[in-house]
Write an enzyme that holds these catalytic residues in place. Structure first.
Site, PDB file in Angstrom:
ATOM      1  N   TYR A   1       0.829  -1.205   0.000  1.00  9.93           N
ATOM      2  CA  TYR A   1       0.000   0.000   0.000  1.00  9.93           C
ATOM      3  C   TYR A   1       0.860   1.250   0.000  1.00  9.93           C
ATOM      4  O   TYR A   1       2.077   1.189   0.206  1.00  9.93           O
ATOM      5  CB  TYR A   1      -0.932   0.009   1.218  1.00  9.93           C
ATOM      6  CG  TYR A   1      -0.244   0.394   2.517  1.00  9.93           C
ATOM      7  CD1 TYR A   1       0.589  -0.493   3.191  1.00  9.93           C
ATOM      8  CD2 TYR A   1      -0.408   1.672   3.068  1.00  9.93           C
ATOM      9  CE1 TYR A   1       1.225  -0.132   4.369  1.00  9.93           C
ATOM     10  CE2 TYR A   1       0.225   2.037   4.246  1.00  9.93           C
ATOM     11  CZ  TYR A   1       1.042   1.134   4.899  1.00  9.93           C
ATOM     12  OH  TYR A   1       1.667   1.506   6.055  1.00  9.93           O
TER      13      TYR A   1
ATOM     14  N   ARG B   1       7.801   3.453  -4.932  1.00 12.55           N
ATOM     15  CA  ARG B   1       7.929   2.585  -3.756  1.00 12.55           C
ATOM     16  C   ARG B   1       6.866   1.477  -3.787  1.00 12.55           C
ATOM     17  O   ARG B   1       7.136   0.333  -3.399  1.00 12.55           O
ATOM     18  CB  ARG B   1       7.821   3.413  -2.470  1.00 12.55           C
ATOM     19  CG  ARG B   1       8.151   2.604  -1.231  1.00 12.55           C
ATOM     20  CD  ARG B   1       8.237   3.463   0.017  1.00 12.55           C
ATOM     21  NE  ARG B   1       6.973   4.103   0.314  1.00 12.55           N
ATOM     22  CZ  ARG B   1       6.810   5.056   1.232  1.00 12.55           C
ATOM     23  NH1 ARG B   1       7.836   5.468   1.946  1.00 12.55           N
ATOM     24  NH2 ARG B   1       5.634   5.590   1.449  1.00 12.55           N
TER      25      ARG B   1
ATOM     26  N   ARG C   1      -8.477 -19.989   0.463  1.00 15.45           N
ATOM     27  CA  ARG C   1      -7.366 -19.756   1.389  1.00 15.45           C
ATOM     28  C   ARG C   1      -6.319 -20.857   1.306  1.00 15.45           C
ATOM     29  O   ARG C   1      -6.612 -22.030   1.537  1.00 15.45           O
ATOM     30  CB  ARG C   1      -7.891 -19.636   2.821  1.00 15.45           C
ATOM     31  CG  ARG C   1      -6.802 -19.203   3.803  1.00 15.45           C
ATOM     32  CD  ARG C   1      -7.327 -19.037   5.218  1.00 15.45           C
ATOM     33  NE  ARG C   1      -6.266 -18.582   6.096  1.00 15.45           N
ATOM     34  CZ  ARG C   1      -5.315 -19.362   6.612  1.00 15.45           C
ATOM     35  NH1 ARG C   1      -5.319 -20.654   6.348  1.00 15.45           N
ATOM     36  NH2 ARG C   1      -4.385 -18.854   7.392  1.00 15.45           N
TER      37      ARG C   1
ATOM     38  N   HIS D   1      -1.750 -20.883   1.776  1.00 16.48           N
ATOM     39  CA  HIS D   1      -0.568 -20.017   1.892  1.00 16.48           C
ATOM     40  C   HIS D   1       0.143 -19.840   0.553  1.00 16.48           C
ATOM     41  O   HIS D   1       0.686 -18.794   0.258  1.00 16.48           O
ATOM     42  CB  HIS D   1       0.413 -20.581   2.927  1.00 16.48           C
ATOM     43  CG  HIS D   1      -0.064 -20.396   4.340  1.00 16.48           C
ATOM     44  ND1 HIS D   1      -1.179 -21.022   4.826  1.00 16.48           N
ATOM     45  CD2 HIS D   1       0.411 -19.645   5.355  1.00 16.48           C
ATOM     46  CE1 HIS D   1      -1.369 -20.670   6.090  1.00 16.48           C
ATOM     47  NE2 HIS D   1      -0.412 -19.822   6.436  1.00 16.48           N
TER      48      HIS D   1
ATOM     49  N   LYS E   1       6.539  -1.808   2.052  1.00 19.98           N
ATOM     50  CA  LYS E   1       5.351  -1.202   2.673  1.00 19.98           C
ATOM     51  C   LYS E   1       4.198  -2.192   2.507  1.00 19.98           C
ATOM     52  O   LYS E   1       3.343  -2.057   1.626  1.00 19.98           O
ATOM     53  CB  LYS E   1       5.045   0.154   2.027  1.00 19.98           C
ATOM     54  CG  LYS E   1       4.249   1.075   2.953  1.00 19.98           C
ATOM     55  CD  LYS E   1       4.359   2.511   2.513  1.00 19.98           C
ATOM     56  CE  LYS E   1       3.404   3.443   3.228  1.00 19.98           C
ATOM     57  NZ  LYS E   1       3.562   3.552   4.659  1.00 19.98           N
TER      58      LYS E   1
ATOM     59  N   GLU F   1      12.847   3.324  13.639  1.00 21.05           N
ATOM     60  CA  GLU F   1      11.947   4.394  13.178  1.00 21.05           C
ATOM     61  C   GLU F   1      10.724   4.420  14.081  1.00 21.05           C
ATOM     62  O   GLU F   1      10.662   3.699  15.074  1.00 21.05           O
ATOM     63  CB  GLU F   1      11.549   4.159  11.722  1.00 21.05           C
ATOM     64  CG  GLU F   1      10.823   2.846  11.503  1.00 21.05           C
ATOM     65  CD  GLU F   1      10.478   2.556  10.045  1.00 21.05           C
ATOM     66  OE1 GLU F   1      10.323   3.499   9.259  1.00 21.05           O
ATOM     67  OE2 GLU F   1      10.344   1.370   9.712  1.00 21.05           O
TER      68      GLU F   1
ATOM     69  N   LEU G   1      11.446   1.753   6.769  1.00 21.74           N
ATOM     70  CA  LEU G   1      10.793   2.131   5.523  1.00 21.74           C
ATOM     71  C   LEU G   1      11.513   3.372   4.992  1.00 21.74           C
ATOM     72  O   LEU G   1      11.762   4.315   5.745  1.00 21.74           O
ATOM     73  CB  LEU G   1       9.323   2.472   5.784  1.00 21.74           C
ATOM     74  CG  LEU G   1       8.557   2.780   4.502  1.00 21.74           C
ATOM     75  CD1 LEU G   1       8.246   1.496   3.744  1.00 21.74           C
ATOM     76  CD2 LEU G   1       7.286   3.532   4.806  1.00 21.74           C
TER      77      LEU G   1
HETATM   78  N1  PDD Z   1       3.210   5.493   7.089  1.00 20.57           N
HETATM   79  N2  PDD Z   1       7.917   4.486   8.617  1.00 20.57           N
HETATM   80  C1  PDD Z   1       6.772   3.776   8.709  1.00 20.57           C
HETATM   81  C2  PDD Z   1       6.789   2.488   9.433  1.00 20.57           C
HETATM   82  C3  PDD Z   1       5.589   4.280   8.119  1.00 20.57           C
HETATM   83  O1  PDD Z   1       4.466   3.565   8.198  1.00 20.57           O
HETATM   84  C4  PDD Z   1       5.619   5.533   7.460  1.00 20.57           C
HETATM   85  C5  PDD Z   1       4.408   6.125   6.814  1.00 20.57           C
HETATM   86  C6  PDD Z   1       6.830   6.226   7.399  1.00 20.57           C
HETATM   87  C7  PDD Z   1       6.960   7.545   6.692  1.00 20.57           C
HETATM   88  O2  PDD Z   1       6.948   7.357   5.292  1.00 20.57           O
HETATM   89  P1  PDD Z   1       6.422   8.495   4.316  1.00 20.57           P
HETATM   90  O3  PDD Z   1       7.235   9.702   4.586  1.00 20.57           O
HETATM   91  O4  PDD Z   1       6.675   7.922   2.960  1.00 20.57           O
HETATM   92  O5  PDD Z   1       4.971   8.712   4.619  1.00 20.57           O
HETATM   93  C8  PDD Z   1       7.955   5.669   7.979  1.00 20.57           C
HETATM   94  C9  PDD Z   1       1.969   5.877   6.460  1.00 20.57           C
HETATM   95  C10 PDD Z   1       1.673   7.304   6.432  1.00 20.57           C
HETATM   96  C11 PDD Z   1       0.853   5.000   7.014  1.00 20.57           C
HETATM   97  O6  PDD Z   1       1.086   3.812   7.131  1.00 20.57           O
HETATM   98  O7  PDD Z   1      -0.236   5.496   7.294  1.00 20.57           O
END
Ligand code: PDD
Length: 280
Positions: free
Chosen positions: A33, A52, A100, A102, A147, A179, A203
């Site tokens: 996503y 990404r 379903r 895996h 992501k 992070e 990320l």
């Molecule tokens: N999340 N690290 C993580 C784990 C994140 O989920 C996000 C953003 C970021 C920042 O990434 P960016 O600058 O590309 O938004 C860092 C989004 C906003 C979410 O999951 O809602």
């Protein structure tokens, strides 16, 4: 038609968008996503988000069913249909609907969804006064650069932080800072902006990259390297970056104030640069 949904290419009111209970995104978190926001009605850093998305899909062996030009068209149309002053656009691709199992299904069409909702800016008081964060173990898997939809550890971490009165969880692998649950983290030491290195443990944030490039343009030295908790606690300034939070000062980590306990000067400068760029 304010909140907009898109399901496999078809626009509809968000509340009408429905997917099967056998969707692999629902049963396995088998999908990827992105979250994109608009400024002045224009999606911010859309190319970077779509790149990404493509990288994340590739990394889980899911071939992106549509080209980025199609995404751009849909995002543009979704934002126009929603008609909000600013929008938050969520896009998701899963491995599709299948009984379903895996193992990857042999022949399944990926499910493509998008939602467009109003983007309400973060409380200006928080942006001015800064936020408190809470450190905790990073319980996520070994590919946090993807992501993916598997956000349970992030959800639990942010919930735990929130219940303790903190805005964000700061995740630790041993003593190493990775992070936030929904953001990247940066610190300022001796006039330098220091942030954990890109790799499988974080990320690669679109906002992170944008802010680092702003810092470099402004002649502020930047270091991308491992950061440990002791250093973070001693930092003069700390801030978070992310699509929904932009550049957000951190004034306390657990029980320890950051620097003077007020948002730092360099953080404020970077926040101002950020907002100036956006305004353009
Ligand atoms: N999340 N690290 C993580 C784990 C994140 O989920 C996000 C953003 C970021 C920042 O990434 P960016 O600058 O590309 O938004 C860092 C989004 C906003 C979410 O999951 O809602």
């Amino acid at each position: 038609m304010p909140d907009i949904g898109l399901l496999n290419g078809e626009f509809m009111p968000l509340r009408h968008a429905r997917v099967s209970i056998e969707d692999r995104g629902f049963q396995f978190g088998d999908g990827v996503y992105e979250v994109v926001r608009t400024y002045g009605g224009v999606p911010f850093q859309l190319d970077a988000h779509l790149e990404r998305l493509e990288r994340s899909a590739d990394a889980i062996g899911l071939s992106m069913p549509i080209p980025s030009a199609q995404w751009k068209e849909w995002v543009g149309e979704g934002v126009a249909r929603a008609g909000y002053p600013e929008c938050k656009v969520y896009v998701q691709v899963t491995r599709g609907v299948a009984p379903r199992d895996h193992l990857f299904p042999h022949k399944t069409t990926p499910t493509i969804v998008m939602s467009v909702r109003e983007m309400r800016p973060l409380d200006p008081v928080l942006c001015q006064s800064g936020v408190v964060v809470m450190t905790m173990d990073d319980l996520r898997w070994g590919r946090c650069d993807i992501k993916s939809l598997n956000l349970l550890p992030n959800v639990l971490a942010r919930q735990r932080a929130s219940e303790a009165g903190a805005f964000e969880a700061i995740l630790l692998r041993g003593e190493m800072v990775t992070e936030g649950a929904v953001s990247n983290i940066m610190m300022v030491c001796g006039g330098r902006v220091i942030t954990p290195l890109e790799g499988v443990q974080i990320l690669s944030g679109v906002t992170r990259r944008f802010v680092l490039s702003l810092a470099r343009k402004a002649g502020i030295p930047v270091e991308e390297r491992n950061v440990d908790l002791k250093e973070l606690r001693r930092a003069e300034e700390v801030f978070l970056t992310g699509t929904t939070i932009e550049v957000l000062p951190v004034v306390r980590i657990d029980d320890v104030p950051v620097g003077s306990g007020q948002p730092g000067l360099l953080t404020k400068r970077l926040r101002t640069f950020f907002l100036e760029q956006i305004a353009r």
